[in-house]
Design a protein around this motif. Structure first.
Motif, PDB file in Angstrom:
ATOM      1  N   GLU A  14      21.237  -8.767  41.331  1.00 11.50           N
ATOM      2  CA  GLU A  14      22.673  -9.059  41.321  1.00 11.50           C
ATOM      3  C   GLU A  14      22.934 -10.482  40.847  1.00 11.50           C
ATOM      4  OE1 GLU A  14      24.349  -8.289  45.176  1.00 11.50           O
ATOM      5  OE2 GLU A  14      23.570  -6.250  45.206  1.00 11.50           O
ATOM      6  N   ASP A  15      22.189 -11.426  41.382  1.00  9.89           N
ATOM      7  CA  ASP A  15      22.370 -12.831  41.000  1.00  9.89           C
ATOM      8  C   ASP A  15      22.026 -13.056  39.536  1.00  9.89           C
ATOM      9  OD1 ASP A  15      23.136 -13.314  43.602  1.00  9.89           O
ATOM     10  OD2 ASP A  15      21.221 -14.210  44.202  1.00  9.89           O
ATOM     11  N   THR A  16      20.967 -12.428  39.079  1.00  9.71           N
ATOM     12  CA  THR A  16      20.552 -12.582  37.681  1.00  9.71           C
ATOM     13  C   THR A  16      21.610 -12.028  36.739  1.00  9.71           C
ATOM     14  OG1 THR A  16      18.205 -12.488  38.291  1.00  9.71           O
ATOM     15  CG2 THR A  16      18.758 -12.021  35.993  1.00  9.71           C
ATOM     16  N   LEU A  17      22.166 -10.875  37.072  1.00  8.66           N
ATOM     17  CA  LEU A  17      23.203 -10.296  36.218  1.00  8.66           C
ATOM     18  C   LEU A  17      24.453 -11.173  36.185  1.00  8.66           C
ATOM     19  CD1 LEU A  17      22.818  -6.512  37.014  1.00  8.66           C
ATOM     20  CD2 LEU A  17      22.222  -7.686  34.913  1.00  8.66           C
ATOM     21  N   LYS A  18      24.787 -11.795  37.301  1.00  6.59           N
ATOM     22  CA  LYS A  18      25.928 -12.720  37.321  1.00  6.59           C
ATOM     23  C   LYS A  18      25.690 -13.891  36.377  1.00  6.59           C
ATOM     24  CE  LYS A  18      27.395 -11.698  42.035  1.00  6.59           C
ATOM     25  NZ  LYS A  18      27.439 -12.196  43.426  1.00  6.59           N
ATOM     26  N   VAL A  19      24.474 -14.441  36.421  1.00 10.51           N
ATOM     27  CA  VAL A  19      24.149 -15.554  35.527  1.00 10.51           C
ATOM     28  C   VAL A  19      24.154 -15.082  34.074  1.00 10.51           C
ATOM     29  CG1 VAL A  19      22.374 -17.248  34.889  1.00 10.51           C
ATOM     30  CG2 VAL A  19      22.874 -16.815  37.302  1.00 10.51           C
ATOM     31  N   MET A  20      23.614 -13.902  33.838  1.00 10.25           N
ATOM     32  CA  MET A  20      23.613 -13.348  32.482  1.00 10.25           C
ATOM     33  C   MET A  20      25.031 -13.190  31.956  1.00 10.25           C
ATOM     34  SD  MET A  20      20.550 -10.517  32.887  1.00 10.25           S
ATOM     35  CE  MET A  20      21.097  -9.533  31.503  1.00 10.25           C
ATOM     36  N   ASP A  21      25.921 -12.676  32.797  1.00 13.19           N
ATOM     37  CA  ASP A  21      27.317 -12.493  32.395  1.00 13.19           C
ATOM     38  C   ASP A  21      27.983 -13.827  32.065  1.00 13.19           C
ATOM     39  OD1 ASP A  21      27.075  -9.758  32.766  1.00 13.19           O
ATOM     40  OD2 ASP A  21      28.029  -9.767  34.741  1.00 13.19           O
ATOM     41  N   LEU A  28      17.877 -12.655  29.975  1.00 10.34           N
ATOM     42  CA  LEU A  28      17.437 -13.552  31.042  1.00 10.34           C
ATOM     43  C   LEU A  28      16.600 -12.824  32.085  1.00 10.34           C
ATOM     44  CD1 LEU A  28      17.486 -16.365  32.359  1.00 10.34           C
ATOM     45  CD2 LEU A  28      19.608 -15.681  33.496  1.00 10.34           C
ATOM     46  N   PHE A  29      16.933 -11.568  32.349  1.00 15.02           N
ATOM     47  CA  PHE A  29      16.182 -10.820  33.359  1.00 15.02           C
ATOM     48  C   PHE A  29      14.706 -10.685  32.991  1.00 15.02           C
ATOM     49  CE2 PHE A  29      17.291  -7.429  30.447  1.00 15.02           C
ATOM     50  CZ  PHE A  29      16.235  -6.538  30.520  1.00 15.02           C
ATOM     51  N   VAL A  30      14.394 -10.693  31.708  1.00 11.71           N
ATOM     52  CA  VAL A  30      12.987 -10.631  31.267  1.00 11.71           C
ATOM     53  C   VAL A  30      12.273 -11.920  31.661  1.00 11.71           C
ATOM     54  CG1 VAL A  30      11.449 -10.426  29.275  1.00 11.71           C
ATOM     55  CG2 VAL A  30      13.537  -9.051  29.379  1.00 11.71           C
ATOM     56  N   GLU A  31      12.944 -13.044  31.465  1.00  8.58           N
ATOM     57  CA  GLU A  31      12.357 -14.328  31.839  1.00  8.58           C
ATOM     58  C   GLU A  31      12.150 -14.419  33.354  1.00  8.58           C
ATOM     59  OE1 GLU A  31      14.132 -17.828  29.955  1.00  8.58           O
ATOM     60  OE2 GLU A  31      15.138 -16.440  28.566  1.00  8.58           O
ATOM     61  N   VAL A  32      13.127 -13.948  34.120  1.00  8.08           N
ATOM     62  CA  VAL A  32      12.987 -13.952  35.576  1.00  8.08           C
ATOM     63  C   VAL A  32      11.821 -13.042  35.967  1.00  8.08           C
ATOM     64  CG1 VAL A  32      14.104 -13.381  37.771  1.00  8.08           C
ATOM     65  CG2 VAL A  32      15.420 -14.492  35.955  1.00  8.08           C
ATOM     66  N   VAL A  53      18.577  -0.318  36.402  1.00 11.97           N
ATOM     67  CA  VAL A  53      19.519   0.633  36.998  1.00 11.97           C
ATOM     68  C   VAL A  53      20.937   0.101  36.880  1.00 11.97           C
ATOM     69  CG1 VAL A  53      20.273   1.600  39.217  1.00 11.97           C
ATOM     70  CG2 VAL A  53      17.865   1.722  38.552  1.00 11.97           C
ATOM     71  N   ARG A  54      21.127  -1.165  37.168  1.00 12.67           N
ATOM     72  CA  ARG A  54      22.471  -1.745  37.085  1.00 12.67           C
ATOM     73  C   ARG A  54      22.978  -1.803  35.646  1.00 12.67           C
ATOM     74  NH1 ARG A  54      20.429  -3.287  41.716  1.00 12.67           N
ATOM     75  NH2 ARG A  54      21.732  -4.007  43.428  1.00 12.67           N
ATOM     76  N   LEU A  55      22.118  -2.143  34.707  1.00 12.82           N
ATOM     77  CA  LEU A  55      22.529  -2.165  33.303  1.00 12.82           C
ATOM     78  C   LEU A  55      22.870  -0.762  32.808  1.00 12.82           C
ATOM     79  CD1 LEU A  55      20.020  -4.773  31.816  1.00 12.82           C
ATOM     80  CD2 LEU A  55      22.465  -5.093  32.252  1.00 12.82           C
ATOM     81  N   ALA A  56      22.089   0.215  33.229  1.00 12.21           N
ATOM     82  CA  ALA A  56      22.366   1.603  32.843  1.00 12.21           C
ATOM     83  C   ALA A  56      23.699   2.064  33.418  1.00 12.21           C
ATOM     84  CB  ALA A  56      21.235   2.516  33.314  1.00 12.21           C
ATOM     85  N   GLU A  57      23.969   1.689  34.665  1.00 12.42           N
ATOM     86  CA  GLU A  57      25.234   2.058  35.293  1.00 12.42           C
ATOM     87  C   GLU A  57      26.409   1.429  34.549  1.00 12.42           C
ATOM     88  OE1 GLU A  57      28.609   1.516  38.133  1.00 12.42           O
ATOM     89  OE2 GLU A  57      27.363  -0.046  37.273  1.00 12.42           O
TER      90      GLU A  57
END
Length: 81
Positions: A14-21, A28-32, A53-57
């Motif tokens: 969740e935190d990573t997706l917020k930063v990505m957005d 970025l999730f690949v780097e994490v 899962v979140r990206l697919a959703e």
């Protein structure tokens, strides 16, 4: 242990997706994941699953919004005829 792993992976995703957005860094999730791989393969795998899962959703929701928008445009055009 599994509950802790799932909880940590979900929160980190969740935190990573917020930063990505906010930053526009769509990979970025690949780097994490790489950072996690050096410390815990189990957490890395759980994290990557949570992100995917979140990206697919998100994609599925965008698809549904597009379909509904298209339907409403057609319905409105039919009503105005």
């Amino acid at each position: 242990m599994s509950n802790t792993l799932d909880t940590l992976a979900a929160k980190l995703a969740e935190d990573t997706l917020k930063v990505m957005d906010e930053t526009g860094q769509d990979r970025l999730f690949v780097e994490v994941g790489d950072v996690l791989a050096a410390a815990s393969q189990s957490l890395e795998e759980a994290f990557l699953t949570e992100v995917r899962v979140r990206l697919a959703e998100r994609k599925a929701r965008q698809f549904l919004v597009g379909k509904l928008t298209e339907h409403r445009k057609k319905a409105k055009a039919t009503e105005s005829q």
